[in-house]
Design a protein around this motif. Structure first.
Motif, mmCIF file in Angstrom:
data_model
loop_
_atom_site.group_PDB
_atom_site.id
_atom_site.type_symbol
_atom_site.label_atom_id
_atom_site.label_comp_id
_atom_site.label_asym_id
_atom_site.label_seq_id
_atom_site.Cartn_x
_atom_site.Cartn_y
_atom_site.Cartn_z
ATOM 1 N N SER A 23 27.706 -10.303 -33.387
ATOM 2 C CA SER A 23 28.226 -9.123 -34.136
ATOM 3 C C SER A 23 28.637 -7.920 -33.079
ATOM 4 O O SER A 23 29.334 -7.437 -33.431
ATOM 5 C CB SER A 23 26.856 -8.514 -34.841
ATOM 6 O OG SER A 23 26.688 -9.492 -35.882
ATOM 7 N N HIS A 24 28.066 -7.967 -31.649
ATOM 8 C CA HIS A 24 28.276 -6.966 -30.993
ATOM 9 C C HIS A 24 29.646 -7.112 -30.251
ATOM 10 O O HIS A 24 30.305 -6.229 -30.436
ATOM 11 C CB HIS A 24 27.161 -6.996 -29.818
ATOM 12 C CG HIS A 24 27.411 -5.697 -28.922
ATOM 13 N ND1 HIS A 24 27.225 -4.450 -28.925
ATOM 14 C CD2 HIS A 24 27.890 -6.048 -27.609
ATOM 15 C CE1 HIS A 24 27.213 -4.045 -27.849
ATOM 16 N NE2 HIS A 24 28.004 -4.707 -26.871
ATOM 17 N N ILE A 25 29.810 -8.505 -30.103
ATOM 18 C CA ILE A 25 31.369 -8.439 -29.429
ATOM 19 C C ILE A 25 32.281 -8.486 -30.414
ATOM 20 O O ILE A 25 33.540 -7.737 -30.132
ATOM 21 C CB ILE A 25 31.376 -9.899 -28.674
ATOM 22 C CG1 ILE A 25 31.284 -10.994 -29.534
ATOM 23 C CG2 ILE A 25 30.501 -10.203 -27.445
ATOM 24 C CD1 ILE A 25 31.874 -12.319 -29.089
ATOM 25 N N ARG A 26 31.985 -8.690 -31.774
ATOM 26 C CA ARG A 26 33.058 -8.388 -32.822
ATOM 27 C C ARG A 26 33.465 -6.979 -33.082
ATOM 28 O O ARG A 26 34.545 -6.668 -33.333
ATOM 29 C CB ARG A 26 32.799 -9.090 -34.003
ATOM 30 C CG ARG A 26 32.835 -10.626 -33.959
ATOM 31 C CD ARG A 26 32.347 -11.299 -34.974
ATOM 32 N NE ARG A 26 32.632 -12.608 -35.155
ATOM 33 C CZ ARG A 26 31.972 -13.455 -35.941
ATOM 34 N NH1 ARG A 26 31.226 -12.985 -36.782
ATOM 35 N NH2 ARG A 26 32.116 -14.862 -36.041
ATOM 36 N N SER A 27 32.174 -6.208 -32.863
ATOM 37 C CA SER A 27 32.622 -4.760 -32.829
ATOM 38 C C SER A 27 32.685 -3.919 -31.773
ATOM 39 O O SER A 27 32.775 -2.635 -31.994
ATOM 40 C CB SER A 27 31.128 -4.137 -33.643
ATOM 41 O OG SER A 27 30.064 -4.256 -32.730
ATOM 42 N N ILE A 31 34.411 -7.599 -26.013
ATOM 43 C CA ILE A 31 33.959 -7.577 -24.632
ATOM 44 C C ILE A 31 32.863 -8.746 -24.189
ATOM 45 O O ILE A 31 31.918 -8.311 -24.946
ATOM 46 C CB ILE A 31 33.611 -6.244 -23.968
ATOM 47 C CG1 ILE A 31 34.802 -5.124 -24.195
ATOM 48 C CG2 ILE A 31 33.054 -6.087 -22.500
ATOM 49 C CD1 ILE A 31 34.229 -3.679 -24.156
ATOM 50 N N LEU A 32 33.283 -9.512 -23.524
ATOM 51 C CA LEU A 32 32.406 -10.657 -23.106
ATOM 52 C C LEU A 32 31.428 -10.471 -21.935
ATOM 53 O O LEU A 32 31.876 -9.788 -21.006
ATOM 54 C CB LEU A 32 33.194 -12.045 -23.130
ATOM 55 C CG LEU A 32 34.025 -12.402 -24.308
ATOM 56 C CD1 LEU A 32 34.553 -13.839 -24.175
ATOM 57 C CD2 LEU A 32 32.915 -12.661 -25.511
ATOM 58 N N PRO A 33 30.323 -10.923 -22.070
ATOM 59 C CA PRO A 33 29.396 -10.648 -20.658
ATOM 60 C C PRO A 33 29.934 -11.726 -19.736
ATOM 61 O O PRO A 33 30.589 -12.752 -19.976
ATOM 62 C CB PRO A 33 28.111 -11.173 -21.311
ATOM 63 C CG PRO A 33 28.181 -11.834 -22.589
ATOM 64 C CD PRO A 33 29.645 -11.479 -23.037
#
Length: 111
Positions: A23-27, A31-33
């Protein structure tokens, strides 16, 4: 952990599990770790290696991952390393974590 990593200059994003991380990367514009740190035993009987695999699939990226566990059994270490994970055991000491992070960053050729 966040304070320690931030003190080393890392940008830290926390997630309670794979769904939260996805959910975090979609929002945040995908931005990937560069590296994932995951506890082995998660809430609701979930396992960290499964969460990382799900995240990698959803992110469509093979992101290096470090699994942190209190389980010191050779069988678990073999299982995790055989499946491409780095393993650190609890209690986690900062020096081995920093060394592993540094090696991983070097392997990725990151600044």
């Amino acid at each position: 952990m966040t304070a320690l990593l931030s003190g080393w200059g890392c940008e830290v994003v926390t997630a309670r599990g794979a769904d939260d991380a996805v959910s975090h990367i979609r929002s945040h514009d995908a931005i990937l770790p560069h590296i994932i740190l995951a506890d082995y035993h998660l809430d609701c009987d979930a396992l960290g290696d499964d969460a990382v695999r799900l995240f990698r699939t959803e992110a469509n990226a093979q992101i290096p991952a470090i699994i942190i566990t209190a389980d010191r059994s050779p069988e678990l270490r073999q299982h995790l390393t055989r499946n491409g994970f780095h393993v650190l055991t609890k209690p986690l000491k900062p020096a081995p974590l920093r060394a592993l992070l540094s090696r991983t960053v070097e392997d990725l050729h990151l600044p």
